[in-house]
Design a protein around this motif. Structure first.
Motif, PDB file in Angstrom:
ATOM      1  N   HIS A  63      39.651 -24.653  -7.779  1.00  0.00           N
ATOM      2  CA  HIS A  63      39.751 -26.051  -8.198  1.00  0.00           C
ATOM      3  C   HIS A  63      40.287 -26.169  -9.624  1.00  0.00           C
ATOM      4  CE1 HIS A  63      38.129 -27.895  -4.646  1.00  0.00           C
ATOM      5  NE2 HIS A  63      37.092 -27.066  -4.667  1.00  0.00           N
ATOM      6  N   LEU A  64      39.861 -25.271 -10.499  1.00  0.00           N
ATOM      7  CA  LEU A  64      40.374 -25.279 -11.865  1.00  0.00           C
ATOM      8  C   LEU A  64      41.871 -25.018 -11.886  1.00  0.00           C
ATOM      9  CD1 LEU A  64      37.526 -23.350 -13.723  1.00  0.00           C
ATOM     10  CD2 LEU A  64      38.088 -25.783 -13.947  1.00  0.00           C
ATOM     11  N   LYS A  65      42.333 -24.122 -11.038  1.00  0.00           N
ATOM     12  CA  LYS A  65      43.760 -23.810 -10.978  1.00  0.00           C
ATOM     13  C   LYS A  65      44.569 -25.030 -10.535  1.00  0.00           C
ATOM     14  CE  LYS A  65      46.267 -20.349 -11.791  1.00  0.00           C
ATOM     15  NZ  LYS A  65      46.608 -20.141 -13.201  1.00  0.00           N
ATOM     16  N   VAL A  66      44.068 -25.769  -9.541  1.00  0.00           N
ATOM     17  CA  VAL A  66      44.755 -26.986  -9.087  1.00  0.00           C
ATOM     18  C   VAL A  66      44.863 -27.982 -10.236  1.00  0.00           C
ATOM     19  CG1 VAL A  66      44.533 -29.027  -7.590  1.00  0.00           C
ATOM     20  CG2 VAL A  66      44.145 -26.744  -6.644  1.00  0.00           C
ATOM     21  N   LEU A  67      43.767 -28.186 -10.952  1.00  0.00           N
ATOM     22  CA  LEU A  67      43.765 -29.139 -12.059  1.00  0.00           C
ATOM     23  C   LEU A  67      44.644 -28.666 -13.214  1.00  0.00           C
ATOM     24  CD1 LEU A  67      39.985 -30.138 -12.084  1.00  0.00           C
ATOM     25  CD2 LEU A  67      41.919 -31.543 -11.319  1.00  0.00           C
ATOM     26  N   GLU A  68      44.611 -27.370 -13.485  1.00  0.00           N
ATOM     27  CA  GLU A  68      45.441 -26.819 -14.558  1.00  0.00           C
ATOM     28  C   GLU A  68      46.927 -26.942 -14.199  1.00  0.00           C
ATOM     29  OE1 GLU A  68      45.357 -22.946 -17.411  1.00  0.00           O
ATOM     30  OE2 GLU A  68      45.311 -22.536 -15.254  1.00  0.00           O
ATOM     31  N   ASN A  69      47.277 -26.608 -12.965  1.00  0.00           N
ATOM     32  CA  ASN A  69      48.668 -26.714 -12.527  1.00  0.00           C
ATOM     33  C   ASN A  69      49.170 -28.154 -12.551  1.00  0.00           C
ATOM     34  OD1 ASN A  69      48.858 -23.968 -12.162  1.00  0.00           O
ATOM     35  ND2 ASN A  69      48.516 -24.045  -9.959  1.00  0.00           N
ATOM     36  N   SER A  70      48.256 -29.110 -12.395  1.00  0.00           N
ATOM     37  CA  SER A  70      48.609 -30.532 -12.439  1.00  0.00           C
ATOM     38  C   SER A  70      48.623 -31.074 -13.869  1.00  0.00           C
ATOM     39  CB  SER A  70      47.612 -31.344 -11.602  1.00  0.00           C
ATOM     40  OG  SER A  70      47.675 -30.943 -10.255  1.00  0.00           O
ATOM     41  N   GLY A  71      48.236 -30.250 -14.833  1.00  0.00           N
ATOM     42  CA  GLY A  71      48.219 -30.675 -16.222  1.00  0.00           C
ATOM     43  C   GLY A  71      47.035 -31.532 -16.596  1.00  0.00           C
ATOM     44  N   LEU A  72      45.987 -31.519 -15.760  1.00  0.00           N
ATOM     45  CA  LEU A  72      44.830 -32.376 -16.005  1.00  0.00           C
ATOM     46  C   LEU A  72      43.755 -31.713 -16.854  1.00  0.00           C
ATOM     47  CD1 LEU A  72      44.522 -34.033 -12.485  1.00  0.00           C
ATOM     48  CD2 LEU A  72      45.842 -34.781 -14.463  1.00  0.00           C
ATOM     49  N   ILE A  73      43.758 -30.383 -16.896  1.00  0.00           N
ATOM     50  CA  ILE A  73      42.823 -29.643 -17.745  1.00  0.00           C
ATOM     51  C   ILE A  73      43.584 -28.524 -18.447  1.00  0.00           C
ATOM     52  CG2 ILE A  73      40.748 -30.072 -16.343  1.00  0.00           C
ATOM     53  CD1 ILE A  73      41.105 -27.021 -15.444  1.00  0.00           C
ATOM     54  N   ALA A  74      42.973 -27.993 -19.484  1.00  0.00           N
ATOM     55  CA  ALA A  74      43.468 -26.802 -20.164  1.00  0.00           C
ATOM     56  C   ALA A  74      42.337 -25.790 -20.149  1.00  0.00           C
ATOM     57  CB  ALA A  74      43.882 -27.127 -21.590  1.00  0.00           C
ATOM     58  N   MET A  75      42.689 -24.523 -19.981  1.00  0.00           N
ATOM     59  CA  MET A  75      41.688 -23.467 -20.001  1.00  0.00           C
ATOM     60  C   MET A  75      41.992 -22.510 -21.147  1.00  0.00           C
ATOM     61  SD  MET A  75      40.618 -22.687 -16.071  1.00  0.00           S
ATOM     62  CE  MET A  75      42.117 -21.920 -15.543  1.00  0.00           C
ATOM     63  N   ARG A  76      40.932 -22.038 -21.776  1.00  0.00           N
ATOM     64  CA  ARG A  76      41.044 -21.084 -22.866  1.00  0.00           C
ATOM     65  C   ARG A  76      40.096 -19.932 -22.591  1.00  0.00           C
ATOM     66  NH1 ARG A  76      38.196 -20.116 -27.482  1.00  0.00           N
ATOM     67  NH2 ARG A  76      36.871 -21.943 -27.220  1.00  0.00           N
ATOM     68  N   LYS A  77      40.636 -18.736 -22.628  1.00  0.00           N
ATOM     69  CA  LYS A  77      39.809 -17.545 -22.408  1.00  0.00           C
ATOM     70  C   LYS A  77      39.536 -16.883 -23.749  1.00  0.00           C
ATOM     71  CE  LYS A  77      41.414 -16.774 -17.719  1.00  0.00           C
ATOM     72  NZ  LYS A  77      40.186 -16.924 -16.986  1.00  0.00           N
ATOM     73  N   GLY A  78      38.343 -16.327 -23.865  1.00  0.00           N
ATOM     74  CA  GLY A  78      37.969 -15.654 -25.101  1.00  0.00           C
ATOM     75  C   GLY A  78      36.664 -14.913 -24.902  1.00  0.00           C
ATOM     76  N   TYR A  79      36.030 -14.605 -25.995  1.00  0.00           N
ATOM     77  CA  TYR A  79      34.769 -13.868 -25.946  1.00  0.00           C
ATOM     78  C   TYR A  79      33.711 -14.610 -26.733  1.00  0.00           C
ATOM     79  CZ  TYR A  79      37.137  -9.906 -23.892  1.00  0.00           C
ATOM     80  OH  TYR A  79      37.834  -9.097 -23.044  1.00  0.00           O
TER      81      TYR A  79
END
Length: 119
Positions: A63-79
């Protein structure tokens, strides 16, 4: 709306049914939850979303991927310490899409409450 009208055909007053304005990308239960939760905070951690929405890692990731691909969310990876984390935030486009969805739902509820086609 007439029973034999197509879904995109306006009623006699020239008004489309309120459900026509619902966005399938936003309206799905988990995605609507993601957008709603991220709208309430600057950013949200993946595990928090998973717990709040009672979904599996894989289901949430899709679901996050669908929203990210649609430009509706941004994801940030870190520690955080030594633990990998993923933080999710809603974009301006996501806020507009969520606002439009809420307005469409309000029009639908109003229509049902009044028993008519008023908008």
């Amino acid at each position: 709306m007439k029973a034999d009208a197509s879904p995109a055909e306006p009623d006699d007053a020239g008004v489309l049914h309120p459900t026509y304005a619902l966005d399938d990308t936003v309206h799905q239960r988990v995605r609507l939850g993601i957008l709603s939760i991220t709208r309430e905070a600057d950013q949200v951690e993946f595990g928090f979303l998973k717990n709040q929405l009672a979904v599996t890692d894989g289901n949430l990731s899709r679901h996050l991927k669908v929203l990210e691909n649609s430009g509706l969310i941004a994801m940030r990876k870190g520690y955080e310490g030594r633990r990998p984390r993923t933080w999710v935030s809603i974009t301006s486009k996501g806020k507009r899409a969520l606002d439009a969805e809420v307005q469409a739902l309000r029009r639908l509820v109003h229509r049902l409450d009044t028993g008519g086609t008023s908008s």
